[in-house]
Design a protein around this motif. Structure first.
Motif, PDB file in Angstrom:
ATOM      1  N   ASP A  14       1.713   1.042  -0.814  1.00  0.00           N
ATOM      2  CA  ASP A  14       1.367   0.086  -1.860  1.00  0.00           C
ATOM      3  C   ASP A  14       1.719   0.656  -3.231  1.00  0.00           C
ATOM      4  O   ASP A  14       2.301   1.743  -3.345  1.00  0.00           O
ATOM      5  CB  ASP A  14      -0.099  -0.340  -1.745  1.00  0.00           C
ATOM      6  CG  ASP A  14      -1.091   0.790  -2.003  1.00  0.00           C
ATOM      7  OD1 ASP A  14      -0.701   1.853  -2.542  1.00  0.00           O
ATOM      8  OD2 ASP A  14      -2.279   0.596  -1.684  1.00  0.00           O
ATOM      9  N   SER A  15       1.341  -0.051  -4.287  1.00  0.00           N
ATOM     10  CA  SER A  15       1.708   0.364  -5.645  1.00  0.00           C
ATOM     11  C   SER A  15       1.072   1.698  -6.041  1.00  0.00           C
ATOM     12  O   SER A  15       1.586   2.385  -6.912  1.00  0.00           O
ATOM     13  CB  SER A  15       1.316  -0.717  -6.652  1.00  0.00           C
ATOM     14  OG  SER A  15      -0.082  -0.936  -6.616  1.00  0.00           O
ATOM     15  N   ALA A  16      -0.020   2.076  -5.386  1.00  0.00           N
ATOM     16  CA  ALA A  16      -0.673   3.362  -5.665  1.00  0.00           C
ATOM     17  C   ALA A  16      -0.151   4.469  -4.755  1.00  0.00           C
ATOM     18  O   ALA A  16      -0.642   5.592  -4.808  1.00  0.00           O
ATOM     19  CB  ALA A  16      -2.188   3.222  -5.518  1.00  0.00           C
ATOM     20  N   GLY A  17       0.813   4.144  -3.910  1.00  0.00           N
ATOM     21  CA  GLY A  17       1.377   5.146  -3.011  1.00  0.00           C
ATOM     22  C   GLY A  17       0.592   5.343  -1.725  1.00  0.00           C
ATOM     23  O   GLY A  17       0.898   6.243  -0.948  1.00  0.00           O
ATOM     24  N   ARG A  18      -0.429   4.511  -1.463  1.00  0.00           N
ATOM     25  CA  ARG A  18      -1.206   4.624  -0.219  1.00  0.00           C
ATOM     26  C   ARG A  18      -0.367   4.084   0.939  1.00  0.00           C
ATOM     27  O   ARG A  18       0.043   2.922   0.914  1.00  0.00           O
ATOM     28  CB  ARG A  18      -2.515   3.848  -0.328  1.00  0.00           C
ATOM     29  CG  ARG A  18      -3.526   4.492  -1.274  1.00  0.00           C
ATOM     30  CD  ARG A  18      -4.819   3.687  -1.329  1.00  0.00           C
ATOM     31  NE  ARG A  18      -4.581   2.362  -1.873  1.00  0.00           N
ATOM     32  CZ  ARG A  18      -4.825   2.014  -3.145  1.00  0.00           C
ATOM     33  NH1 ARG A  18      -5.317   2.883  -3.986  1.00  0.00           N
ATOM     34  NH2 ARG A  18      -4.578   0.785  -3.553  1.00  0.00           N
ATOM     35  N   PRO A  19      -0.112   4.921   1.953  1.00  0.00           N
ATOM     36  CA  PRO A  19       0.758   4.486   3.047  1.00  0.00           C
ATOM     37  C   PRO A  19       0.030   3.629   4.079  1.00  0.00           C
ATOM     38  O   PRO A  19      -1.187   3.693   4.219  1.00  0.00           O
ATOM     39  CB  PRO A  19       1.197   5.809   3.674  1.00  0.00           C
ATOM     40  CG  PRO A  19       0.050   6.734   3.416  1.00  0.00           C
ATOM     41  CD  PRO A  19      -0.518   6.319   2.083  1.00  0.00           C
TER      42      PRO A  19
END
Length: 192
Positions: free
Chosen positions: A33-38
């Motif tokens: 996602d936009s926060a880098g959470r895979p």
């Protein structure tokens, strides 16, 4: 001379289609996602070639949200019985409406109806709620073709990296990495 990674994929995929019992076209799709959470989930390969690897989904799903925020993905094919895997990384782009329409029309009727009935990835209070929505959609489209929902389409992963992994005895595996260049592909080996 560099091997054509798409020809090698075709050869391995043909072997998997002949030997895998279930869903030889299943691939893990990793997004962030936009926060880098895979996030990773299994999807089905529905088209492939030199332009990329195609899958379809509900555009309101979590994966579509991830793709909108961060249009990069990784794919993994793992064929345990063949002791092989293929990793693919690259950007995602939407397929054309014509391509999505053609694929949607090829799906089974219940799968088409399910695409209308499901709010994919959203909370569901009870299975009966979904079944009731499915029955409503069945009645709505009774006796006529089911059109593609406006919120349903596909994506293409255009590979920048493709790695072919072959299991070998004593964990002395064989790994071939193809990296896209301006002129085609560079091919090299990786330590196991």
């Amino acid at each position: 001379m560099t091997t054509d990674p798409f020809a090698l994929f075709d050869a391995w995929y043909a072997e998997a289609r002949a030997s895998e019992i279930n869903d030889s076209n299943a691939m893990a799709l990793a997004t962030a996602d936009s926060a880098g959470r895979p996030a990773v989930r299994m999807v089905l390969l529905k088209g492939h070639g030199p332009d990329g690897f195609v899958f379809y989904t509900n555009q309101q799903s979590r994966k579509a949200g991830d793709i909108a925020a961060n249009p990069q993905a990784a794919l993994l094919f793992h064929w345990k019985s063949l002791r092989r895997q293929i990793r693919i990384e690259g950007p995602l782009t939407p397929v054309s409406d014509a391509q999505a329409d053609a694929y949607f029309a090829s799906r089974g009727r219940d799968s088409q109806l399910g695409a209308w009935a499901s709010d994919q990835s959203r909370p569901l209070d009870a299975r009966e709620t979904f079944e009731a929505r499915f029955a409503e959609v069945q009645a709505r489209f009774e006796g006529r073709d089911v059109p593609r929902p406006p919120h349903w389409s596909g994506y293409r992963v255009t590979p920048l990296r493709i790695e072919f992994w072959q299991d070998r005895a004593h964990r002395l595996h064989e790994r071939h990495l193809f990296t896209r260049t301006a002129d085609g592909w560079d091919e090299g080996l990786l330590y196991p």
